[in-house]
Design a protein around this motif. Structure first.
Motif, PDB file in Angstrom:
ATOM      1  N   UNK A   1       0.757  -1.441  -0.187  1.00 41.21           N
ATOM      2  CA  UNK A   1       0.119   0.301  -0.013  1.00 41.21           C
ATOM      3  C   UNK A   1       0.409   1.066  -0.003  1.00 41.21           C
ATOM      4  N   UNK A   2       2.000   1.251   1.053  1.00 40.05           N
ATOM      5  CA  UNK A   2       2.944   2.378   1.008  1.00 40.05           C
ATOM      6  C   UNK A   2       3.737   2.658  -0.883  1.00 40.05           C
ATOM      7  N   UNK A   3       3.536   1.592  -1.332  1.00 37.19           N
ATOM      8  CA  UNK A   3       4.787   1.761  -2.523  1.00 37.19           C
ATOM      9  C   UNK A   3       3.392   2.310  -3.396  1.00 37.19           C
ATOM     10  N   UNK A   4       1.960   1.677  -3.412  1.00 31.35           N
ATOM     11  CA  UNK A   4       1.203   2.312  -4.457  1.00 31.35           C
ATOM     12  C   UNK A   4       0.548   3.460  -3.991  1.00 31.35           C
ATOM     13  N   UNK A   5       0.982   4.564  -2.629  1.00 29.50           N
ATOM     14  CA  UNK A   5       0.528   5.493  -2.567  1.00 29.50           C
ATOM     15  C   UNK A   5       1.971   6.381  -3.049  1.00 29.50           C
ATOM     16  N   UNK A   6       2.936   6.411  -2.801  1.00 34.04           N
ATOM     17  CA  UNK A   6       3.987   7.037  -3.121  1.00 34.04           C
ATOM     18  C   UNK A   6       4.172   6.898  -5.081  1.00 34.04           C
ATOM     19  N   UNK A   7       4.026   6.127  -5.484  1.00 33.19           N
ATOM     20  CA  UNK A   7       3.695   5.533  -6.797  1.00 33.19           C
ATOM     21  C   UNK A   7       3.041   6.869  -7.483  1.00 33.19           C
ATOM     22  N   UNK A   8       1.613   6.750  -6.538  1.00 35.54           N
ATOM     23  CA  UNK A   8       0.664   7.688  -6.785  1.00 35.54           C
ATOM     24  C   UNK A   8       0.795   9.640  -6.843  1.00 35.54           C
ATOM     25  N   UNK A   9       1.525   9.843  -5.602  1.00 34.36           N
ATOM     26  CA  UNK A   9       1.903  10.860  -5.438  1.00 34.36           C
ATOM     27  C   UNK A   9       2.822  11.170  -6.223  1.00 34.36           C
ATOM     28  N   UNK A  10       3.522  10.321  -6.882  1.00 30.44           N
ATOM     29  CA  UNK A  10       4.839  10.856  -7.391  1.00 30.44           C
ATOM     30  C   UNK A  10       4.289  10.737  -8.970  1.00 30.44           C
ATOM     31  N   UNK A  11       3.072  10.767  -9.356  1.00 28.16           N
ATOM     32  CA  UNK A  11       1.849  10.097 -10.928  1.00 28.16           C
ATOM     33  C   UNK A  11       1.373  11.855 -10.380  1.00 28.16           C
ATOM     34  N   UNK A  12       1.345  12.390  -9.283  1.00 27.76           N
ATOM     35  CA  UNK A  12       0.019  12.868  -9.170  1.00 27.76           C
ATOM     36  C   UNK A  12       1.263  14.771  -9.080  1.00 27.76           C
ATOM     37  N   UNK A  13       2.612  14.525  -8.527  1.00 30.40           N
ATOM     38  CA  UNK A  13       3.662  15.213  -9.051  1.00 30.40           C
ATOM     39  C   UNK A  13       3.872  15.450 -10.259  1.00 30.40           C
TER      40      UNK A  13
END
Length: 339
Positions: free
Chosen positions: A185-197
């Protein structure tokens, strides 16, 4: 009184010679007939005495009387032509028998393997059943049962320890699974934030791109001042890396110069991602996308760019700018053709 020999006339002399000639021919014919008869008699006598039929077989039949027939290749082909169908049938039969033999060997091997597995299964599944135990196993089973009865407390404690170990292992396994789930979940959240950025950065880069073009077209041309000449990085290229990031609270990046861009950064993928990040689904989106591509094409059209802005570019960077414009135009042509 001796016999008188009168001189023959020419006619009598010719008759005399003819008679002598006939006598000689008759005598020669009789001798030849006697010789052939003798040879034939000796030949057949030898064959009969040696058993010629047993050695050489019966005499071949005599050909029938009649006109002789000339030999032809068709007779030879029809007489000595091999039967390919029969040969093919024999080969297929041999191949079939070979496959059947291999199949029988596989069946024997599988039967042996199945017997071994059945024996092993009997040992596993019926090991605790006294009906399938031998004497030693039955005696050991009785001793274990007597020990459980005579040492009930110790046996209960051992079972409790075993249950505690199993529970601890289950908890550890559950904890590892939960840790892996949280890490995922943390990895998915990190990827999501990176994509949003990245999306926010691309949106700001597009705003910066249009703003820089407006400023560039509105600025007066001052070719005499070397400080006002444009470099390669001063051109607002249609890629994200060619523009500044969003300024922070202090506004430090607002006054920073544009990033340094090289010709290698202008790839078709980077240009496509910058101009059309998402596929067009409806007709309205397709029209908007086509208008955006046409506007960009007019900005980077070689003739228009050459007439409006090339004189404001430094002479050392003009060739690089022309090469970059060619890359952008080719990418735009490909994108317009896909719409």
């Amino acid at each position: 009184m001796p016999k008188l020999h009168l001189k023959r006339t020419p006619q009598e002399e010719a008759d005399h010679r003819a008679r002598k000639k006939r006598k000689r021919e008759s005598k020669h014919a009789r001798k030849g007939s006697e010789t052939r008869t003798d040879k034939s008699t000796r030949k057949w006598a030898s064959s009969d005495s040696d058993g010629g039929d047993d050695v050489y077989g019966p005499h071949p039949p005599q050909p029938e009387a009649g006109p002789s027939k000339p030999f032809s290749e068709e007779d030879s082909d029809s007489r000595y032509k091999p039967d390919y169908e029969a040969i093919r049938a024999e080969l297929e039969e041999a191949r079939f028998r070979e496959k059947m033999a291999g199949a029988f060997e596989d069946d024997d091997r599988l039967d042996s393997l199945e017997a071994q597995m059945n024996e092993y299964a009997h040992t596993i599944f019926f090991k605790m059943d006294p009906r399938y135990m031998d004497d030693e196993e039955y005696a050991e089973w009785i001793r274990a049962g007597m020990y459980r009865k005579t040492h009930a407390q110790e046996y209960a404690e051992e079972q409790q320890k075993k249950a505690a170990r199993d529970a601890r292992r289950a908890e550890e396994k559950a904890a590892k699974a939960e840790t892996a789930r949280l890490a995922k979940l943390a990895e998915e959240e990190r990827k999501r934030k990176k994509l949003e950025k990245e999306i926010r950065r691309a949106d700001y880069a597009r705003e910066e791109y249009h703003s820089r073009w407006k400023t560039l077209l509105a600025a007066p041309s001052d070719t005499e001042n070397p400080q006002s000449l444009l470099s390669f990085s001063d051109i607002p290229w249609p890629i994200v890396s060619a523009h500044r990031q969003k300024p922070d609270k202090k506004g430090s990046s607002q006054t920073a110069p544009p990033p340094t861009v090289s010709l290698d950064d202008l790839t078709v993928e980077a240009i496509t991602t910058f101009l059309v990040p998402l596929p067009a689904n409806g007709e309205t989106e397709k029209k908007h996308r086509k208008d955006k591509l046409r506007e960009t094409f007019l900005r980077f059209h070689p003739d228009k760019f050459e007439g409006r802005l090339m004189n404001r570019v430094r002479e050392t960077d003009q060739q690089r700018v022309r090469d970059a414009i060619g890359v952008v135009v080719r990418a735009l042509n490909a994108l317009i053709g896909e719409v």
